[in-house]
Design a protein around this motif. Structure first.
Motif, PDB file in Angstrom:
ATOM      1  N   THR A 190       0.799  -1.163  -0.003  1.00  0.00           N
ATOM      2  CA  THR A 190      -0.078  -0.052   0.078  1.00  0.00           C
ATOM      3  C   THR A 190       0.668   1.291   0.025  1.00  0.00           C
ATOM      4  OG1 THR A 190      -0.161  -0.229   2.552  1.00  0.00           O
ATOM      5  CG2 THR A 190      -1.770  -1.267   1.108  1.00  0.00           C
ATOM      6  N   VAL A 191       2.144   1.008   0.169  1.00  0.00           N
ATOM      7  CA  VAL A 191       3.170   2.170   0.149  1.00  0.00           C
ATOM      8  C   VAL A 191       4.533   1.660  -0.281  1.00  0.00           C
ATOM      9  CG1 VAL A 191       3.646   2.035   2.764  1.00  0.00           C
ATOM     10  CG2 VAL A 191       4.066   4.229   1.546  1.00  0.00           C
ATOM     11  N   SER A 192       5.422   2.356  -0.792  1.00  0.00           N
ATOM     12  CA  SER A 192       6.691   2.033  -1.098  1.00  0.00           C
ATOM     13  C   SER A 192       7.730   2.166   0.266  1.00  0.00           C
ATOM     14  CB  SER A 192       7.294   2.670  -2.136  1.00  0.00           C
ATOM     15  OG  SER A 192       7.458   4.104  -1.741  1.00  0.00           O
ATOM     16  N   ARG A 193       8.796   1.503   0.212  1.00  0.00           N
ATOM     17  CA  ARG A 193       9.709   1.773   1.291  1.00  0.00           C
ATOM     18  C   ARG A 193      10.213   2.981   1.159  1.00  0.00           C
ATOM     19  NH1 ARG A 193      13.040  -4.078   0.325  1.00  0.00           N
ATOM     20  NH2 ARG A 193      11.299  -5.438   1.158  1.00  0.00           N
ATOM     21  N   ARG A 194      10.441   3.712   0.256  1.00  0.00           N
ATOM     22  CA  ARG A 194      10.600   5.256   0.522  1.00  0.00           C
ATOM     23  C   ARG A 194       9.624   6.199   0.883  1.00  0.00           C
ATOM     24  NH1 ARG A 194      15.532   5.850  -2.241  1.00  0.00           N
ATOM     25  NH2 ARG A 194      16.275   4.321  -3.624  1.00  0.00           N
TER      26      ARG A 194
END
Length: 408
Positions: A202-206
């Motif tokens: 649902t969200v990138s690591r960055r």
């Protein structure tokens, strides 16, 4: 779907992996090192080897190997080191929590120990996690003036810091080469941190790092203002000494303890009753009323107040009698010695405190009688208080009743 945290497939977040853990670890490596060093400096600022009343950790032994006489220059030294310590510690909380979240699967790996070396690593990991939580929790509670933990904050935080930092150093030595390699690699290795059955991201690591960084920035902005006066202090929403100044006028700057809290009876501090007792060489003693002190040579110093909880004020303009001049009255004309200070205060810690000879000798060290052009208010220590450059606020004793000069 696995229901046990001991199963690798239980941990399904696609964010976990060596890269994210390594980034957070590098940030903590620098931040926690600064926290440890500034914490040791805060302990040294109390001059714990001078007198037992200054030292809340009397059984420190070898842990006090680095101690030195705390200097008086620059006069804002403690304001800087303790402000950095508290503000940075609070700012790092989201990073620490994210780091613990990123490695939580490792706490549940089976078997618990594959070899002696692996067992030692797991034990150091428990000390690291437990020590980190203990230090950050007790630190935040101290900043908030919530002393719900058993015992004194000083020995708990001091010994906990050594346990935590020892485990932290051991962990860094073991893991830093791997962390740097993970940061350099373009493709992430498969480890126990990488879920074998990841959920949809649902969200990138960055993006997760931006979220953690934003949380740290928010905590920074709602804490750092306690190091300043006026409007900036009102931004310190998470600090007990945020908000408006306690009063207006020359005495309108922050305090920690009110006269009422300290149990100061106004009948003891009026001009008829109060006398300062000064004891010196071979028991030589003088008793001085406030009018008599005002007849002595008076000097001014521009000095801040800085407290262990991280808050501080800008320089205030103090006026009073130099400590070294009071030492001269009782036989120490040349080289003023240490001084033991006793207060009328009845409640709370540091009713008594000791100052080193270098602090007494500094011409800016005063028995202050007024501040910013007016007599001290009761909450600021009327009829007289100590003010010393670079000293923690609790050593700037208020409501002074007795000064005993001599080697301590």
């Amino acid at each position: 779907m696995a229901r046990s945290p001991f199963s690798p497939s239980f941990w399904r977040s696609p964010l976990r992996g060596p890269w994210l853990t390594s980034v957070l670890g590098v940030v903590l490596l620098g931040g926690i090192t600064v926290l440890f060093v500034t914490g040791l400096l805060s302990y040294a600022a109390y001059n714990p080897d001078l007198a037992r009343v200054n030292d809340k950790t009397p059984d420190k032994g070898l842990l006090g190997f680095y101690l030195f006489s705390w200097p008086t220059d620059p006069h804002w030294l403690y304001r800087l080191t303790q402000g950095v310590h508290v503000t940075l510690g609070i700012t790092l909380i989201p990073v620490l929590l994210a780091k613990l979240w990123s490695v939580v699967p490792r706490l549940f790996t089976l078997p618990p120990a594959r070899s002696l070396a692996h067992a030692l690593e797991r034990i150091s990991l428990l000390l690291l996690v437990g020590g980190a939580l203990f230090e950050f929790v007790t630190g935040v509670l101290n900043v908030q003036l919530d002393y719900v933990f058993p015992g004194s904050f000083y020995p708990l935080h001091f010994y906990g810091a050594w346990v935590f930092f020892s485990a932290f150093v051991a962990h860094a030595v073991l893991k830093m080469p791997l962390a740097l390699r993970n940061l350099r690699q373009l493709r992430e290795e498969k480890t126990e941190l990488v879920s074998p059955d990841p959920a949809e991201p649902t969200v990138s690591r960055r993006g997760a790092l931006w979220l953690v960084g934003s949380g740290s920035l928010l905590l920074f902005l709602t804490t750092v203002g306690q190091n300043f006066d006026g409007v900036l202090r009102r931004t310190a929403l998470l600090a007990p000494h945020g908000g408006a100044e306690p009063t207006s006028g020359p005495g309108g700057f922050q305090i920690n303890k009110t006269a009422a809290y300290a149990g100061i009876d106004p009948a003891e501090t009026n001009a008829e009753a109060w006398r300062l007792v000064v004891v010196g060489r071979e028991g030589r003693t003088v008793r001085l009323s406030r009018p008599q002190l005002l007849q002595l040579p008076l000097h001014s110093s521009a000095l801040p107040i800085a407290c262990v909880e991280g808050w501080s004020t800008s320089d205030q303009w103090w006026r009073g009698v130099r400590l070294r001049d009071l030492a001269a009255l009782v036989g120490y004309e040349d080289d003023p010695p240490d001084v033991f200070v006793e207060s009328l205060q009845r409640h709370g810690a540091f009713r008594r405190a000791a100052l080193r000879a270098n602090q007494v000798a500094d011409p800016r060290s005063l028995l202050a009688l007024s501040v910013n052009g007016e007599d001290l208010t009761p909450d600021h220590g009327h009829p007289a208080r100590i003010i010393v450059p670079a000293a923690p606020g609790v050593l700037n004793t208020k409501w002074v009743a007795r000064l005993t000069f001599g080697d301590l």
